[in-house]
Structure formats: structure tokens, C-alpha cells
Design a protein around this motif. Structure first.
Motif, PDB file in Angstrom:
ATOM      1  N   THR A 108       2.937   7.013   3.526  1.00  0.00           N
ATOM      2  CA  THR A 108       3.137   5.818   4.335  1.00  0.00           C
ATOM      3  C   THR A 108       3.172   4.625   3.386  1.00  0.00           C
ATOM      4  OG1 THR A 108       1.948   6.808   6.194  1.00  0.00           O
ATOM      5  CG2 THR A 108       2.226   4.402   6.202  1.00  0.00           C
ATOM      6  N   SER A 148       0.848  -1.196   0.000  1.00  0.00           N
ATOM      7  CA  SER A 148       0.000   0.000   0.000  1.00  0.00           C
ATOM      8  C   SER A 148       0.880   1.241   0.000  1.00  0.00           C
ATOM      9  CB  SER A 148      -0.938   0.027   1.205  1.00  0.00           C
ATOM     10  OG  SER A 148      -0.201   0.166   2.412  1.00  0.00           O
ATOM     11  N   SER A 176      -5.220   6.484  -1.111  1.00  0.00           N
ATOM     12  CA  SER A 176      -4.410   5.305  -1.407  1.00  0.00           C
ATOM     13  C   SER A 176      -4.015   5.311  -2.878  1.00  0.00           C
ATOM     14  CB  SER A 176      -5.189   4.016  -1.098  1.00  0.00           C
ATOM     15  OG  SER A 176      -5.451   3.919   0.282  1.00  0.00           O
ATOM     16  N   SER A 214       6.242  -5.879   1.707  1.00  0.00           N
ATOM     17  CA  SER A 214       6.213  -7.278   2.118  1.00  0.00           C
ATOM     18  C   SER A 214       6.886  -7.450   3.475  1.00  0.00           C
ATOM     19  CB  SER A 214       6.932  -8.135   1.082  1.00  0.00           C
ATOM     20  OG  SER A 214       6.370  -7.965  -0.194  1.00  0.00           O
ATOM     21  N   GLU A 215       6.448  -8.477   4.224  1.00  0.00           N
ATOM     22  CA  GLU A 215       7.000  -8.735   5.547  1.00  0.00           C
ATOM     23  C   GLU A 215       8.509  -8.958   5.462  1.00  0.00           C
ATOM     24  OE1 GLU A 215       6.322 -11.716   9.376  1.00  0.00           O
ATOM     25  OE2 GLU A 215       5.085 -11.913   7.574  1.00  0.00           O
ATOM     26  N   SER A 244      11.704  -0.422   2.492  1.00  0.00           N
ATOM     27  CA  SER A 244      11.515   0.545   1.405  1.00  0.00           C
ATOM     28  C   SER A 244      12.471   1.721   1.582  1.00  0.00           C
ATOM     29  CB  SER A 244      10.071   1.065   1.408  1.00  0.00           C
ATOM     30  OG  SER A 244       9.949   2.227   0.612  1.00  0.00           O
ATOM     31  N   SER A 272       3.674   0.617   2.800  1.00  0.00           N
ATOM     32  CA  SER A 272       3.657  -0.716   3.398  1.00  0.00           C
ATOM     33  C   SER A 272       4.199  -1.713   2.384  1.00  0.00           C
ATOM     34  CB  SER A 272       2.230  -1.097   3.795  1.00  0.00           C
ATOM     35  OG  SER A 272       2.175  -2.428   4.263  1.00  0.00           O
TER      36      SER A 272
END
Length: 540
Positions: free
Chosen positions: A253, A220, A227, A257-258, A262, A255
Motif C-alpha cells: 500500500t 508511506s 512499513s 502526496s495529495e 503512483s 501513500s
């Protein structure tokens, strides 16, 4: 007896010397103590051969990211720029987060420099796939165990044997000492072998380490409450902000991948595509771009106020002036509004301005219906637009009453417009519709980019996308309602303003006379021609 004591002293000296050498050797510290990489397992690090074996499962991309470096104080680490084993050229200095390009190679050298920038050591780092490294680890572990025995046992046996030989040749009374010495060395060998086995076991077990993720996707991208639209295939993001937002400093902001990281930080300039990276847990890097844009207020043309497109502060039109009559001493001048809402669209119509004396209509002039980004001068009437002169050699120019352009900093690549066009033909008059967009640097009077539609035949309702060509305005001619004093730039200039114009007759901003005689300025369009505009969007 004297000879016996001499031999005893000699034996003691040999044993103490051997212990001293062993202590000195074990105390020596290597200058490169640890070197690891993100997402890779360090399988082995051999001080004697100055080699490091690292591994991961599957492909590892084209770069490594340094995770941790530990050196003796005063030492620095560099990437070797060539394969010279003795005196290599130095590449970049290696620290945590340094990136090493490993495209097409499976090994590379690193160089340790001391405080005086002299070469202290040259290490070779070898990359191996995880499925192959497991067996290599096992072999490496076995060879370590074997080497531990071969390094320690022979020297220990030699010491014992030579000691035993000396003592035996001197006296049988020293046999007990030989046994004692042998016991000491034997236990030493056992102790070292056990530690080697333990070390080997830990290396073997490390081959079953957890596999690190290679996911490096943006999940995201949020600016305030907005968004962004993410294209995972193209690795691109578009975020549409409100008109008036500063596109040159956009905080977001992000988000991912785990386990991934970034590089998007702070407030970035998103007027043009901004590049950033997402680095997976295993060090695999993905390159992403993000761009922001805005739409013009009211550009769907569904919202109206006071018979005009809302917001009135953004969109200008001559329609109010056309609908405002004016009476003079002899003549009265009148027309009608030439912008109306029809079926949810903004319809522009080319209309006549009439001059009359009483109930007798004299001569008419033709004015285009026009809608544009900007403002139209207030207080103007149909009489002002008629611009009456006895010889009709003068004609009003709508541009004299128009302030073109609105503040804008985006860099769209095209525009899309839903429209229909219905011309009326008349001999001797060129009737065209007009839709154009210009991106302008107002301070330097430079056209940065532009695109236009000039329909000449009937167009039923259609949606068309027109490219905005940077550094080009080849469609533009001086007889169109375009700003004067402008030059076409290279396309690299900063955009500060946007010009948008819709006209039912491309040339009838010059309000000419119907049936003009010699020396008169004739009509530039045909009354009754219409251009309807539906949804208009900028594309980024």
C-alpha cells in the motif's frame, strides 16, 4: 417599376447569400476540438491559426502528460517528429496519459490524421509560464475582441453600403429598407462583439486558476504490517520482511502526496531494486526505487536453546558432537562443547579431541569451533571426529557431517558483523579466523556473490561491513571449509540459497594430529583460539 423589382430581387439575393455563407462557416467543425495536459491551463485554442497556448506557474520539468483529447470521429492525433510545417514525420500516437518529452523546448507540433491517414491539420502547442501568460491572455483577449469587430463589421458594412447604394440608385422609396437592413446588421455586430467580450473575459479570469501541486513524494510504503524506510533525498525505499516471505511478489500500500499518482501496482519483484514513478498533480514526475530484504533467524545471537543458538533448525554446529564422548575396546575419545554464549555473543573455540587408554592420554587432534547456516548430522560423537587409524594418515573433515546453506532469495549488497578474535600462536601452524557469506544458485552449483573476513591477529570487539561482490570469490581457497563442485558465476544468476560460516580456526575443519610425524595429517589450528560473534546483519 420593373427595374425597381429587379433591383429589389438582387438586394434580397445578396442578403440571403451572405447569411448562407455565415451559417456554413459557423457550422464547420474543427477536427481537433480539445487537447489538454495534466497540471497545465489551456490559455487559448485558435482554430484559424491552429495554435494552442498552455501555461503553468514556475518550472514544468521535462515532460507533459496528456490529460484529455477530443477529436472528430474517425480522426487520430500524433506527435510530429520534426518541424516540417506541411508534411512532418509522425511520432507516437497521442492519447490520454501519453507522455511528451519537452526537454529544452517551448513548443511542439501535433498532427491530426483523417480516417484514411491523410493529414487533416497540423497544430502548434506553445508552453508559457503562468506569470507571463496572464499578460498574454489579456493581449490575446483584446486581439480577439478587435478581430471579432474587424471580421464582422467590415463585411456587414459592405453589405449594407452596397445594398443601400443599389436601392438608393433605384428609388428613394427603398431608403426605409436600407435603414431596416442596417439595423439588422448593426444588431448582429453588437451581438457578436458582446460574445467576443464575454469569451475574452472568461479567458482573462481563467488566468487566476488554482495552482496545481508539484509534490511527488512517497509518504508511506506498507507491506502487511511492515512499513518501509523512506529516503526522500535518494528517492529510495527499503522494506524488511520476515525470513521466508516471497520477495518476488510483494504487494504494498503506497501513500503519496495529495493529488499525486503512483505507478506501483499489484505484486512486484523486490529482490532487486524495483523502479516506479510518482506523478504530481501538475504532471511533474519523480522516479523512485524500492527493494525488499530479510534477516536470517536468530542472527543477533542473543537467543539460545539447549546450549545452542536458536532457532536450532537454522544454525548448525559441531559443538554437540564434540561434547559427546565415545568409548571403544581400547580407547575412549572425549572433548568439550566448543560453542558457548559469552556476554550475549556466540563464542567459538578451537579445542582438542583426546584419545586415552584408561587415565593415560594418548594423542590429541585439533578441531575448530564452527557455527553455520545449515544442519550438522545427528548422532556424531567425538570419537567419530577423531577418526582413529593406526597411522594417523586419515583425518575427519567436518564438511562430511555438514549440510550447508538455507533457502534464500534476497540480493544484499553487503553484510555487517560485530565480532572479536583472539588467536593462540604455535610455531609451524597457520592460525586464522573465518567469517564468510556466499549467495548461491543451488541448482546450477553457482556462487553468485560472496564476501569474507579472515583475521590473523587479535581483534578487540569491532563492527565491520564487508561488501558482497557479485560474480567474484577471489578470497576462496580449497583448504577452507567451502562447498565443493561450485563455480563462480557472473553475478546475474538467481539466488536460491545462502551459505554463512563462522570458524575459530579457518583450516581446522580438517581434524589433524598434534605433533604429527611423517605421513600424518597435522593440526590445522591452535587450541584455545576464539572467535566471538555478536550482531550479524545483511545490508540491502
Amino acid at each position: 417599376m420593373k427595374k425597381f423589382f429587379s433591383l429589389l430581387l438582387l438586394f434580397t439575393f445578396v442578403i440571403l447569400t451572405s447569411c448562407s455563407d455565415e451559417s456554413t462557416t459557423s457550422a464547420k467543425e474543427t477536427s481537433l476540438q480539445e487537447l489538454s495536459f495534466v497540471g497545465f491551463e489551456t490559455v487559448s485554442m485558435n482554430d484559424s491559426t491552429q495554435t494552442i497556448l498552455i501555461a503553468k506557474e514556475g518550472e514544468y520539468g521535462d515532460s507533459l502528460v496528456v490529460d484529455f483529447v477530443k477529436l472528430t470521429e474517425g480522426m487520430t492525433l500524433y506527435l510530429a517528429a520534426d518541424d516540417d510545417p506541411n508534411d512532418p514525420e509522425l511520432g507516437e500516437r497521442l492519447e490520454e496519459t501519453s507522455v511528451i518529452d519537452v526537454t529544452g523546448i517551448t513548443s511542439f507540433n501535433v498532427v491530426v490524421l483523417d480516417a484514411n491517414r491523410r493529414i487533416d491539420a497540423i497544430w502548434t502547442v506553445t508552453i508559457q509560464e503562468q506569470n507571463a501568460s496572464s499578460s498574454s491572455v489579456a493581449k490575446s483577449s483584446s486581439s480577439r475582441i478587435a478581430s471579432s469587430s474587424s471580421e464582422i463589421h467590415p463585411s456587414s458594412s459592405f453589405s449594407v453600403s452596397s445594398s443601400s447604394a443599389m436601392i438608393s440608385s433605384s428609388s428613394n422609396r427603398l431608403s426605409s429598407s436600407s435603414v431596416s437592413s442596417s439595423s439588422v446588421v448593426s444588431s448582429s455586430s453588437i451581438s457578436v462583439s458582446s460574445s467576443s467580450i464575454a469569451s475574452s473575459s472568461s479567458v482573462l479570469s481563467s488566468s487566476s486558476a488554482v495552482i496545481l501541486s508539484s509534490e511527488n513524494t512517497v509518504l508511506s510504503f506498507v507491506v502487511g504490517a511492515v512499513s518501509g524506510v523512506i529516503d526522500t533525498t535518494a528517492k529510495s525505499i527499503y522494506v524488511e520482511l520476515a525470513y521466508g516471505d516471497d520477495l518476488s511478489a510483494v504487494a504494498a500500500t503506497v501513500s503519496v502526496s495529495e493529488g499525486a499518482v503512483s505507478s506501483y501496482e499489484g505484486a512486484e519483484d523486490l529482490r532487486s531494486p524495483h523502479a516506479f514513478t510518482v506523478t504530481a498533480e501538475n504532471g511533474t514526475v519523480a522516479h523512485w526505487t524500492v527493494k525488499a530484504g530479510v534477516q536470517l533467524p536468530g542472527s543477533d545471537f542473543n537467543t539460545w536453546a539447549n546450549n545452542k543458538v536458536a532457532p536450532n533448525s537454522f544454525w548448525g554446529t559441531s559443538s554437540d558432537a564434540m561434547a559427546t564422548s565415545k568409548s571403544a575396546v581400547v580407547y575412549s575419545y572425549s572433548s568439550e562443547a566448543n560453542l558457548t554464549q559469552v556476554s550475549g555473543a556466540a563464542q567459538l573455540e578451537t579445542k582438542a579431541i583426546k584419545a586415552a587408554t584408561g587415565v593415560i592420554t594418548w594423542k590429541s587432534k585439533i578441531a575448530t569451533g564452527i557455527l553455520f547456516a545449515g544442519t550438522f548430522k545427528t548422532g556424531v560423537t567425538a570419537g567419530d571426529l577423531y577418526k582413529h587409524a593406526t597411522d594417523f594418515s586419515q583425518a575427519a573433515n567436518l564438511l562430511d557431517y555438514m549440510t550447508l546453506g538455507k533457502d534464500f532469495t534476497g540480493r544484499p549488497t553487503s553484510f555487517t558483523v560485530e565480532y572479536s578474535y583472539s588467536p593462540v600462536a604455535e610455531s609451524g601452524i597457520v592460525q586464522k579466523g573465518l567469517i564468510y557469506v556466499m549467495l548461491v544458485n543451488k541448482a546450477s552449483k553457482t556462487i553468485v556473490a560472496s564476501g569474507a573476513i579472515l583475521p590473523t591477529t587479535k581483534v578487540t570487539s569491532t563492527t565491520q561491513t564487508i561488501a558482497l561482490n557479485y560474480g567474484d570469490a577471489s578470497w576462496m581457497t580449497s583448504d577452507l571449509p567451502v562447498p565443493t563442485g561450485m563455480t563462480v558465476g557472473t553475478g546475474e544468476e538467481e539466488v536460491t540459497s545462502i551459505y554463512v560460516i563462522f570458524a575459530s580456526s579457518a583450516y581446522a575443519h580438517i581434524i589433524g594430529l598434534v605433533g604429527a610425524g611423517n605421513g600424518d595429517i597435522g593440526a590445522k589450528g591452535v587450541a584455545g583460539s576464539t572467535l566471538s560473534i555478536g550482531d550479524f546483519k545483511l545490508v540491502y
